[in-house]
Design an enzyme around this catalytic site. Sequence first.
Site, PDB file in Angstrom:
ATOM      1  N   CYS A   1     -31.325 -15.309  -9.593  1.00  0.00           N
ATOM      2  CA  CYS A   1     -31.065 -15.214 -11.027  1.00  0.00           C
ATOM      3  C   CYS A   1     -29.612 -14.764 -11.245  1.00  0.00           C
ATOM      4  O   CYS A   1     -28.876 -14.522 -10.281  1.00  0.00           O
ATOM      5  CB  CYS A   1     -32.033 -14.213 -11.662  1.00  0.00           C
TER       6      CYS A   1
ATOM      7  N   HIS B   1     -35.147  -6.558  -7.438  1.00  0.00           N
ATOM      8  CA  HIS B   1     -35.355  -7.924  -6.946  1.00  0.00           C
ATOM      9  C   HIS B   1     -35.126  -7.924  -5.441  1.00  0.00           C
ATOM     10  O   HIS B   1     -34.341  -7.132  -4.910  1.00  0.00           O
ATOM     11  CB  HIS B   1     -34.373  -8.889  -7.606  1.00  0.00           C
TER      12      HIS B   1
ATOM     13  N   GLU C   1     -33.447  -9.825  -3.512  1.00  0.00           N
ATOM     14  CA  GLU C   1     -32.057 -10.026  -3.090  1.00  0.00           C
ATOM     15  C   GLU C   1     -31.254  -8.728  -3.155  1.00  0.00           C
ATOM     16  O   GLU C   1     -30.523  -8.377  -2.221  1.00  0.00           O
ATOM     17  CB  GLU C   1     -31.360 -11.075  -3.962  1.00  0.00           C
TER      18      GLU C   1
ATOM     19  N   CYS D   1     -28.875 -11.321  -9.618  1.00  0.00           N
ATOM     20  CA  CYS D   1     -28.789 -11.385  -8.157  1.00  0.00           C
ATOM     21  C   CYS D   1     -27.562 -12.185  -7.707  1.00  0.00           C
ATOM     22  O   CYS D   1     -26.916 -11.816  -6.721  1.00  0.00           O
ATOM     23  CB  CYS D   1     -30.068 -11.957  -7.582  1.00  0.00           C
TER      24      CYS D   1
END
Length: 161
Positions: A95, A65, A67, A98
């Site tokens: 999410c 991801h 992040e 993250c």
Amino acid sequence: MGSNPTPSAMSVNDSYIEAMNAALDQARDALTHDDVPVGAVVLHDGKIIAARHNERENLQDPTAHAEVLALQDAAKHLGRWRLDDCTLVVTLEPCVMCAGALLNSRIGSLVYGAADLKGGATASLYNVSADPRLNHNFPVTHNVLAAESAALLEQFFASRR
């Protein structure tokens, strides 16, 4: 995705707008390899030290991801894992995974664009950033260029229906 019902914890300043525009550029880069268009940048002393986008499809890695990748790059840049003097700016509310990475990096603050009403973990569905049971909390600024962030995601998912 959509607007967040929670007001911003911090005022939006020009550096956040500039950083969110850089994150949006990153999100658009994710489209080149058919990834969900989410982009993130890390600020340190007001300067971008890391900029990444989702790369799950590109790397075939469920943890890739924007992040997480940006936090990894920032830690390498600074030569330390503690990012308590940094701000993560991301186009979509993080999410659970993250948000956990933000918590474990001891991030100084978070700024995000669009809320994630189905999976957001810093306001919408959960609030990892302010849970008093956890060993670190961080301030969150919501809805910075939220319409632009949401539009990019909506276009991406509409093209798949």
